[in-house]
Structures are given as C-alpha cells and as structure tokens.
Motif scaffolding. Structure first.
Motif, short mmCIF file in Angstrom:
data_model
loop_
_atom_site.label_atom_id
_atom_site.label_comp_id
_atom_site.label_asym_id
_atom_site.label_seq_id
_atom_site.Cartn_x
_atom_site.Cartn_y
_atom_site.Cartn_z
N THR A 89 0.64 -1.11 0.14
CA THR A 89 -0.09 -0.03 -0.03
C THR A 89 0.78 1.38 0.05
O THR A 89 0.48 2.19 -0.68
CB THR A 89 -1.01 0.09 1.17
OG1 THR A 89 -1.64 -1.23 1.30
CG2 THR A 89 -2.02 1.14 1.30
N ILE A 90 1.99 1.30 0.80
CA ILE A 90 2.89 2.59 0.81
C ILE A 90 3.55 2.75 -0.53
O ILE A 90 3.57 3.82 -0.94
CB ILE A 90 3.82 2.14 2.24
CG1 ILE A 90 3.21 2.29 3.25
CG2 ILE A 90 4.94 3.41 2.00
CD1 ILE A 90 3.80 2.00 4.60
N GLN A 91 4.07 1.58 -1.09
CA GLN A 91 4.89 1.82 -2.38
C GLN A 91 3.56 2.41 -3.42
O GLN A 91 4.27 3.11 -4.10
CB GLN A 91 5.30 0.25 -2.49
CG GLN A 91 6.45 -0.10 -1.84
CD GLN A 91 7.13 -1.67 -2.28
OE1 GLN A 91 6.40 -1.97 -3.03
NE2 GLN A 91 8.23 -1.75 -2.01
N GLU A 92 2.48 1.85 -3.47
CA GLU A 92 1.54 2.20 -4.49
C GLU A 92 1.22 3.89 -4.20
O GLU A 92 1.21 4.80 -5.25
CB GLU A 92 0.18 1.46 -4.30
CG GLU A 92 0.45 0.13 -5.10
CD GLU A 92 -0.72 -0.83 -4.72
OE1 GLU A 92 -1.83 -0.35 -4.45
OE2 GLU A 92 -0.68 -1.93 -5.24
N SER A 93 1.17 4.06 -3.19
CA SER A 93 0.96 5.59 -2.78
C SER A 93 2.11 6.33 -3.17
O SER A 93 1.84 7.68 -3.50
CB SER A 93 0.68 5.65 -1.31
OG SER A 93 1.73 5.48 -0.35
N LEU A 94 3.23 5.97 -2.81
CA LEU A 94 4.38 6.89 -3.22
C LEU A 94 4.51 7.08 -4.63
O LEU A 94 4.82 8.01 -5.16
CB LEU A 94 5.68 6.23 -2.55
CG LEU A 94 6.03 6.36 -1.07
CD1 LEU A 94 7.24 5.37 -0.91
CD2 LEU A 94 6.08 7.62 -0.58
N VAL A 95 4.19 6.05 -5.36
CA VAL A 95 4.30 6.15 -6.90
C VAL A 95 3.26 7.21 -7.35
O VAL A 95 3.35 8.01 -8.18
CB VAL A 95 3.79 4.82 -7.48
CG1 VAL A 95 3.64 4.95 -9.20
CG2 VAL A 95 5.06 3.64 -7.28
#
Length: 677
Positions: free
Chosen positions: A129-135
């Motif tokens: 979830t964090i990686q997708e939000s950073l993208v």
C-alpha cells in the motif's frame, strides 16, 4: 495534485456513524502541545466551507510542517474507485542537492530499509500500500528520496489512505515521531472518509442530473416522434437534442447509400461500396467551431474511412479518445470528423434487420469515459432513428408505387393504341423471317447442288472414251475437291448442332500461341496474295502459352482469316494482334487476339445478328452459307472464350476498319489438368 476517477458505490451507513463517533471522541480530548496538530486537523475537517481536495492540501501542509520534513503526501485508497492525492513540499534551499535535480522519481530509487512504517504490526500488505501511494503522490517530486516514514490509515476496519513523510537526506526517525504519526493517523482516516463521502455525494448528484437530462431527452424524442415535422427537420432536432443532453460538443447523423442495390446484410469481413453523407449536424455555439465546420466536405466513401469501417463492423458503440485508438484504423480518416479539433468521438451504427443505415456520431474536445447508462440512451436514440428512417423509406416506396400505378393507368390507353402498330411490326418481322427462310433454303440448295453438279460433270467426262491421263487426273481432282466441300458443309452443320447441345467437353492442350499464329498466317499467305492483301503480325516478344483444344482453335483462325479474305478491300493490309491482359477484379490473366481488316462497314443492325446461323449482311453477294461466323462463335464459347466485332468508319472514305476481338482465359497448369481429366 493528481486525480484518477472511476465508478463509486454509495457510502455505507456504518461508516457515517463511525465518522461521527471519531469526531466526537477527538473533540473531547484535552488540547496539549503534542496533540495540537490533531486539533488543527480536526478544525479543518469540521470546516464546512473547505472543499475535499483543498482539505487534504491543508492537512498535508500541517503534517509536513509539524514533522519538519521536506515533502508530505496524502493519498486516499477508497474502495469506491476514485484516487485522490494531495502533497506539500517545504520551501528550503536545496543547493547541496542540486546535482540530483535532474533525477526523475521512481519507486526503484527507494531501498526498503529506508521506508519505515509507524503502524503496528507492520504487514506485507502495508508495504504494498505504501509503495503504491508513493508512486502516485511523489511523481512531481524532483529530488531523491532518502528516508520515508509512512502509515496506512484505517477507517471502519479497512485501509482508506496513506500518510507519507519524506526527507531528501538520510534520517533516523524517532519513536516520538512515530507515536505522533500514529496519533495523526486516526484523524486523517476521518478526513479521507469525509472526502470519500463528499465524492460519493457529488457523484450521486451528477447521476441525478444525468438521469434528469436523459428523462428530458426521452420526453423530447417521444414528442418529436408524434409530431408532424418534416423528416429532415425531425432528424436535426433529434441530433441536437441528443448531443446537448449528453454534453457533447458536436453531433452528426451520417447515412449510407450503397452502390450495390442487392446488398442487404452487413458482412463482418467485407466492407461494401457505399457513400456516407452527413444529413444532420449540430455544434455547440460556445465551442467556436461552427463556422469552421460549415466549410467541410459532407460526403466520403466508406472504404476510405477507417473509423467508419470500425463502427460498421462493430455490434456496439465505438469510442475514440486518443491517438492510440486511432492507430487501430489503418486507412484514412474522413476530414468530416476533424479529429484534430474534436479528438474524442463516439460512433454508434444505425442498424435495421442486419443492414447498417448509417451512424450517429458524438464528438468532444476532451477525453470522455462513457457510462453504461449514457450508452444505453445512445442505443435507444439510434433504434428510434433507424425505425424512423425505415418508415420514411417505406412510405416513399409506397408513394412511388402509387405514382407508378397511376401512371400505368394513364398510359393504358396509349398502350392499347400502340398494340396495332406492334402487331404490324410482328407481321413485318414474320415476313422478314419467311424471306430469310426462303433465302436460306435457296442458298443451301445452291451450296448443296453446285458441288454435286460439278461432280456429275466430272464423272460424265471420265466416261468418255480415249480420255488422256492429264484430263483424267484433273477430273478426279475436281471430284475430290467438290466431295470435300460437300462433306465440310455437312460437317459444319453437324458441328454446330453438337456445340449447341453441349455434348462434349473440350480436351485442352498447351500450345505455343506465337508459333501457332505464325504457322496459320503462313498457310494463308498465298490466298491473301491472290487478292492483293498482305498480313502483319504483332506478337509479344516473349512466347505465350495457351491451354486450348487445338482442332477447334485452328478452325477459329481459319474461318476468321477466310472471312477476312472475302470481305477485305483489295491492296489493303490485314493485322493480327496478340496481347495478354490482366483482370484486376478476378485476378486472372487472359489472352486477346484481334483480327483487323479494311472493308465495307458493318452496321449496328448487322452486328446484332452477324454471328447467327444462316444470316448474312444485306447487299453482300460474296458466295457463302452464313455458317462461318456462327461456327466461330460456337467454338469460342466451347473453349470458354468470347468474341466481339467493332466497325469504325475511316475518315474521308467509304470504307471502315473492321475489328474482330477474341478473348481466351489463361488457365494454370493445375486447372488444365483438372479440366482435361
């Protein structure tokens, strides 16, 4: 800030109840310096005048400033389908990092140990979830990311967003910062939920407005269908009402006119020859394109427009939004669509009983994702337009039929008056046929009696006593020649009868056409020279092969050259041309042979019966049976060929150029073998 919008279901009632409970609980919490941030965030959430996207921007600014980070981004991850992000960046001097300004952000720049999560426990789902939000949230952040502290927000037992704190230099996050971020998480979760609720309400309002517009459109179409407006006016109002109700910038109604009147059922793999014409057009005045569109060509060929071909083959609406959609069209796009100014288009075929009548086209300046309800409206409108077109065409056909029947009744008296004249013509034709019969019988009698008379005279002379050997040989030659003439005449009659009944199939063989033409022409050199005629052969430089029946082909050439000798002007030249032609439609090669001579012209009337049996041109006293050209035509048809005659007057002369044209198909070796077998 970046938005990605899809469909969204309604907010659940239990989420609204949880939202109110969280807000009440946090408002009762004592305000301390450590929780002032939470209080200020709740103040922003409680403010009714702050729009949802602006609310997230204010929260990102408060959180980023409180933690003294370089960048803070908030990304929602609601299950209703819409993604909304807000970010804030500190205004600092990044001279020490200027050498990294050119680096574009990518998630691969982040090393996993640098990303820390304030949530407890820290799960693999949290990492994803964090990686997708950073993208999503850091696409516009130009500096390298060295340290990240993030926490997923949970509301109603489900993740609904991510808070990310970012530093451009290596940094060790303290437990106090992690604890504070966990405290901020709950109120941010409420903010995300409130944003989701606002988005749901906004979407529902849009759907209500669209439903009202669609209902109004249906009412307008119902009224138009019952009105007494002229057909083209009704189509214009339907197009304008539909385009305006669905928020399009331009509407077109295009009808097809097929070149082949027998074409009825739409072929999925074949595009028929048809002309597309714009019969109704509407353009939004504020678009500024009305004057420019008036000068466009209103017609185009269906085969020249790839977009129209896609709509012709499709069984559902065809939407075109960008260049990637247009690449599917391999052919030219008709200028009438002006895709450079209105790049988004929706084409729906007008179809009735499998036949495509035309297209309804809606165009816009901006990309648009059409909802299913809107597509249903377009399909309904197209169905009504198709029915109206069919009804109008049927009425026109009925009116035309009535007019024709009325005209027939009016002409009935004229027809009766002409019956006498036609009867007189029939009597005249019968008289001419009777004359032809008498002429044929007289001609055949002469042609049969003349050889027999010569043969009887030769026999009597042979019976004379003391006849010398030379005279005896001459009389025997006469007997043989006249007997041959008699046999040939009978054989021609039998051959014609056999060809007309199609009793035998041709036996094909492969011949060298150039050699055959040269040999036949050489055999006629002496006969042509006796009339002062010469022959010119125009043959291809390369040998040509022809699959034919040798005996029949020889007879055709002999009869044509014999006919040429009879009717050519003395001291003229006979031309014999051979060429190869290609039929583009059937993709087959054919051989063409032309025999050209100068002589008396053939009238149009004579050309109609010149290949008939026992028919000869009027005023032509050259002896003959009238079987030669009839036999030629029958033999050519027997060989799957064709023959025609053309007479062209020579300027300043009473003579004409007579051209007989023979056309034979060139079969492949496989076809030849199959035909022979």
């Amino acid at each position: 800030m970046k938005k990605r919008i899809t469909t969204s279901p309604q907010q659940r009632p239990d989420e609204q109840e949880d939202l109110e409970k969280y807000q009440f609980k946090l408002m009762q919490h004592p305000v301390t310096p450590a929780h002032r941030l939470v209080y200020e965030i709740n103040q922003i959430i409680a403010s009714s005048c702050t729009p949802p996207d602006r609310m997230l921007e204010e929260i990102a600014r408060l959180v980023g400033s409180a933690f003294e980070v370089d960048y803070c981004c908030l990304v929602t991850s609601q299950d209703f389908g819409e993604v909304l992000s807000a970010s804030w960046g500190a205004q600092k001097d990044y001279l020490g990092l200027s050498n990294h300004q050119h680096e574009a952000f990518s998630i691969e720049q982040l090393e996993l140990p640098v990303v820390e999560c304030a949530a407890e426990p820290f799960t693999i789902e949290d990492i994803s979830t964090i990686q997708e939000s950073l993208v999503i949230g850091c696409q516009n952040f130009p500096l390298p990311i060295k340290a990240v502290l993030a926490i997923p927000t949970r509301f109603g037992g489900e993740n609904n967003g991510v808070i990310s704190l970012i530093k451009c230099e290596p940094y060790e996050w303290s437990d106090t910062e992690k604890e504070l971020l966990r405290t901020v998480e709950s109120c941010c979760a409420i903010a995300f939920a409130q944003v989701a609720q606002a988005q749901t309400i906004s979407l529902q309002k849009q759907q209500v407005r669209k439903s009202e517009q669609h209902q109004s459109l249906i009412q307008q179409l119902t009224i138009l269908n019952r009105s007494n407006l002229e057909f083209n006016q009704m189509l214009q109002l339907v197009v304008s009402s539909t385009a305006e109700a669905l928020g399009a910038d331009r509407g077109l109604l295009i009808l097809l006119k097929y070149s082949d009147p027998l074409f009825r059922i739409r072929a999925k793999t074949q595009i028929p020859k048809a002309k597309a014409t714009v019969v109704s057009e509407w353009c939004r005045e504020e678009s500024g394109l009305c004057e420019q569109l008036q000068s466009l060509e209103q017609s185009y060929s269906l085969a020249d427009c790839g977009i129209s071909q896609r709509a012709f083959k499709a069984s559902k609406p065809v939407a075109i939004n960008d260049n990637s959609d247009r690449r599917k069209d391999t052919s030219t796009i008709a200028p009438v669509f002006v895709l450079d100014k209105l790049p988004a288009a929706l084409l729906m075929p007008l179809e009735s009983q499998g036949k495509v009548l035309g297209f309804l086209v809606l165009q816009q300046k901006q990309r648009r994702n059409w909802q299913q309800a809107e597509l249903n409206i377009v399909e309904m409108v197209c169905a009504q337009i198709s029915n109206a077109i069919i009804q109008t065409q049927t009425l026109k056909q009925v009116q035309t039929l009535v007019d024709e029947r009325t005209a027939q009744l009016q002409r009935s008296l004229e027809v009766q008056a002409k019956l006498y004249e036609r009867t007189r013509q029939y009597v005249e034709q019968l008289r001419e046929l009777n004359e032809l019969k008498d002429e044929f019988l007289s001609n055949m009698s002469d042609r049969l009696r003349y050889p027999l008379t010569n043969m009887r005279m030769a026999i009597r002379n042979l019976r004379q006593p003391q006849i010398d050997a030379d005279r005896q040989a001459r009389y025997l030659d006469i007997l043989e020649q006249e007997c041959t003439k008699e046999i040939n005449l009978i054989n021609d009659l039998l051959t014609l009868q056999k060809l007309e009944t199609h009793q035998e199939r041709p036996q094909f063989e492969t011949i060298d056409l150039n050699t055959k033409i040269q040999d036949t022409a050489a055999a006629f050199d002496k006969k042509l020279a006796e009339k002062g005629l010469s022959i010119a052969l125009l043959l291809p430089s390369e040998p040509l092969k022809l699959q034919t029946e040798v005996e029949s082909f020889d007879r055709i050439l002999q009869e044509l050259l014999t006919n040429t000798c009879k009717y050519s002007e003395r001291d003229s030249c006979v031309e014999l041309l051979v060429s190869q032609i290609c039929q583009t439609e059937t993709k087959t090669d054919q051989l063409q042979i032309q025999v050209i001579n100068v002589g008396r012209g053939i009238s149009e009337e004579e050309a109609t019966f010149i290949f008939d049996k026992f028919r000869r041109g009027k005023g032509r006293w050259t002896p003959g049976t009238g079987l030669g050209l009839a036999l030629v035509k029958s033999l050519i048809q027997h060989l799957n060929g064709e023959i025609s005659v053309e007479s062209t007057s020579i300027e300043d002369s009473e003579l004409s150029l007579i051209k007989f044209t023979l056309t034979f198909p060139q079969f492949s070796d496989d076809s030849e073998a199959l035909e022979t077998s």
